[in-house]
Design an enzyme around this catalytic site. Sequence first.
Site, PDB file in Angstrom:
ATOM      1  N   LYS A   1       0.818  -1.212   0.000  1.00 43.01           N
ATOM      2  CA  LYS A   1       0.000   0.000   0.000  1.00 43.01           C
ATOM      3  C   LYS A   1       0.850   1.259   0.000  1.00 43.01           C
ATOM      4  CE  LYS A   1      -4.301  -1.862   1.803  1.00 43.01           C
ATOM      5  NZ  LYS A   1      -5.361  -1.816   2.794  1.00 43.01           N
TER       6      LYS A   1
ATOM      7  N   LYS B   1      -4.476  -9.761  -5.499  1.00 44.39           N
ATOM      8  CA  LYS B   1      -5.590 -10.051  -4.590  1.00 44.39           C
ATOM      9  C   LYS B   1      -6.791  -9.153  -4.912  1.00 44.39           C
ATOM     10  CE  LYS B   1      -5.836  -8.231  -0.374  1.00 44.39           C
ATOM     11  NZ  LYS B   1      -6.809  -7.949   0.679  1.00 44.39           N
TER      12      LYS B   1
ATOM     13  N   LYS C   1     -10.806  -4.061  -2.147  1.00 45.23           N
ATOM     14  CA  LYS C   1     -11.841  -3.025  -2.280  1.00 45.23           C
ATOM     15  C   LYS C   1     -11.249  -1.682  -2.651  1.00 45.23           C
ATOM     16  CE  LYS C   1     -12.963  -3.747   2.503  1.00 45.23           C
ATOM     17  NZ  LYS C   1     -11.690  -3.544   3.201  1.00 45.23           N
TER      18      LYS C   1
END
Length: 337
Positions: A120, A201, A204
Site C-alpha cells: 500500500k 488479490k 476493495k
Amino acid sequence: MSESSRRKPRVLSGVQPSGSLHIGNYLGALLQWRDLQDTYENFFCVVDLHALTVPENVKAAGLREKTLEVAALYLASGIDPARSTVFVQSEVAAHAELAWLLTCVSPLGWLQRMTQFKTKSDVASTVGAGLLTYPALMAADILLYEADQVPVGADQKQHIELARDVAARFNDMFGPTFKLPNPMIPPTGARVMGLDNPEQKMSKSISAPGHAIGLLDPPNVVKKAIMRAVTDTGSELVWAEASPGVKNLISIFAAITGESADAVAARYEGRGYGYLKKDLVDAVEGALLPLRARYTELRADPTYLNEVLDAGAERARSVAEPVLARAKAAAGLGRGR
Ligand code: AQP
C-alpha cells in the site's frame, strides 16, 4: 457470564469500511463468521479507525456512510446480533488507547516487514504513519477481547502473527497480560484474486471495472465481470494445467457452493470456459440475491441498525475496558487509583 467462567472460545474479526465489500471479503471473512456463530463467542467490528490509514480511500467513499453499509452487510450476510456482538471500532475508545501502548512495544523492523504496508505504501500518493502502525492497532483489536481465534483471509495471517509476537513481547516486558491469538483461515475462498488480474488479490481499494464482484453490484454488473474474467488462451478446461485465472474462478465457485475445487473442476473438465462462467454467474447470484434484499431492508430501518450497534458497543466496552486497565497497570501508567 463472568470472564473467567466463559464457556465458548472467543473470536474477533473486522472489515475496514474503506470501499465496497467484494466477494473476497464475503468468502474469506463474512461467510466464515456466519458459520462460527454457534461454536464461538463472537465479536465482529467495523474497523473504521483502520480505514483512516489510507485517507484517499476514505474521502472517496464517505467514511460514515461506508461504516453503516459494512455493518448492514454483516447482518445481511447472516451475522445474528442475538449471537454475535456487532460494533463500530471507533465507538470503543479502548482500541485507540491500547494501540498506543502496543505501538510503543512494536519494533520498527517488524512493522516495516509487513507485506500490506509495503504494497500500500507503494501505491498511495501520501503515506501516513498510521499505515505503518496499523498492525499495532489490529493487535489491540484482538487482544482487548482475549480472542482465541481470528477468522481472516490468508492476506491477514501475517498481521495475526505480528499480534501474537507483540503480545508476547508486552508480556515479557511487563508480566503476563495478554492471551496469544491464533489465525483461522478458511479452507476455500481464503485468497480470492482479481477477475481482471489473477496475480493480484481482489481488493476493495482497487476500483478498476471488472476487478471485483461487489456484494451490492447489480446482477448485470456481476455477470459482465464474471463473463469477462481473465482465463487463458485455451478454450477448454484442463484442470491439471489450469491457469491462475481459471483456478480463481473454480475456487470462488467451490467456496460459494461448499464443494471442493476438484469436484467443481471435474464437472467442467474438457468443456469451454463459457459453461463454467455462466454457471458461476448463477451460483454467485444465488448467494447475492437474498443478501442484497436483506441489505435493502436493513438500510430502510436505521433505528434497528443503530440499536444493534449501540448494544454492540456497550457489550464490547464491558469486555475491553478491564483488559485495557490491566495493560495500563502492568505498564505502570497513571497513578494506580
Ligand atoms: N481477496 C480476498 N480473498 C479472501 N479474503 C479477503 N479479505 C480481503 N480480501 C480478500 C478478507 O476480508 C477481511 C477484510 O479485510 P480488511 O477490510 O481489513 O482489509 P483487507 O484485507 O486489506 O481487504 P481488502 O478488501 O483488500 O481492502 P483494502 O483494499 O481496503 O485493503 C479480512 O479478513 C481479509 O482477510
